[in-house]
Scaffold this motif. Structure first.
Motif: not given
Length: 358
Positions: A61, A63-65, A68
């Motif tokens: 986890s 990278d936030d994109r 998501e």
């Protein structure tokens, strides 16, 4: 109609195809993959009642994109959290409580290949498997070989190993590992000085090999960790993980170890007898974990990854310049980090750049 060609069906390619298809309604995306699978080194196999990720081990986890994308945009059915921390071990095989204890680590009940399958499945892309691209060609509007990067009429064509032609494409994305991408560019029929500059830049990306043994046992291990990683790079083994820590992968009461050799050991033994390599890695696993039973697995599998992990990223100057010719390079080696989340994030970036250009 805008025609987009993609060589390779790795995680980066899947993310790019997903973005392009979703933002450019008239894009016609064609993917050519040399193997029978999807998602590159994020590979999954099944055997009887086993499911196991034998390349990349999980999705982090980081990278936030990407988080998501996986947890919200795509269907999260079957998404599982990998339970247990990652411990470390040193050159002597001494195990210590380790790292990444608070990070999310994900796979799917059906394995990491679900990432590419779900991304491609949300598109109208045509995916040709077992199709090895051998020739890349830049042609002008009349179909003649042409090198002008700024020639708006020039397009890309591809020939596969069976002599079939694909294209022409307005935009071409290359997703293979850097050494294979460099070879495609080196032999490309593209009369432009940028080609040589690209070949040099991509060819400078060094890769480490990984030789992997998969070991099954009819008993459960009583240990507090999901995986062990060698931090000093001085042990023949680089990584050991337990697939039973992923829901749905291993029957209750059993153990399935994925043992990945170090880069140095993998390079030295890459072409050795697989049975001997498996036996050697099983013995190492027994010593590290401290359980002699692990030297005698009930069932085994193996895989060699000659181009597994990039040591560093590529010089972005030539890569960025290639966009003027409708050529995009993508993958973890372009991102500069040999991790699954990095490949996906780079694919999202490239997809957005392609969509913006179109």
């Amino acid at each position: 109609m805008t025609d987009v060609g993609i060589v390779g069906a790795g995680a980066g390619a899947a993310a790019a195809a997903f973005v392009i298809d979703g933002t450019v309604p008239d894009a016609d995306v064609t993917v050519l993959e040399k193997s029978g699978g999807l998602c590159g080194r994020a590979a999954t196999r099944r055997h009887d009642d086993l499911t196991y990720d034998y390349g990349a081990n999980y999705l982090k986890s980081d990278d936030d994109r990407v988080v998501e994308l996986i947890t919200e945009t795509l269907d999260d059915e079957g998404l599982v959290e990998v339970t247990g921390p990652v411990y470390t071990f040193d050159a002597d095989g001494t195990v210590s409580p380790g790292r990444d204890a608070d990070e999310h680590k994900w796979s799917y009940r059906r394995g990491l290949t679900q990432i590419a399958k779900r991304l491609f499945g949300r598109t109208d892309a045509t995916v040709h498997r077992r199709t090895r691209v051998e020739t890349v060609r830049r042609v002008d509007g009349a179909g003649d070989t042409d090198g002008g990067a700024n020639d708006g009429d020039a397009r890309w064509e591809l020939d596969d190993a069976d002599g079939e032609a694909h294209g022409p494409f307005d935009v071409l994305l290359l997703n293979p590992p850097a050494p294979q991408t460099a070879e495609l560019l080196r032999t490309a029929e593209w009369d432009d000085p940028l080609r040589e500059t690209l070949v040099e830049a991509v060819g400078d990306v060094a890769y480490g090999s990984v030789w992997t043994a998969v070991l099954r046992y009819p008993f459960a291990l009583d240990v507090p960790y999901y995986a062990l990683v060698n931090t000093d790079k001085e042990h023949p083994v680089g990584w050991i993980s337990r697939e039973e820590c992923k829901a749905g992968h291993v029957p209750d009461g059993e153990t399935l170890l994925v043992v990945q050799a170090s880069g140095a050991w993998s390079t030295e033994h890459y072409d050795d007898d697989p049975a001997e390599n498996v036996a050697a890695l099983a013995n190492h696993a027994a010593d590290i974990v401290g359980d002699d039973r692990l030297a005698d697995p009930a069932w085994t599998d193996h895989q060699g990854w000659r181009y597994a992990l990039p040591d560093a990223g590529v010089d972005r100057g030539p890569v960025d310049s290639a966009r003027d010719a409708g050529l995009y390079l993508l993958g973890d080696w372009v991102a500069g980090e040999g991790r699954l989340h990095a490949a996906l994030a780079n694919g999202l970036d490239v997809g957005e750049r392609v969509a913006y250009g179109l």
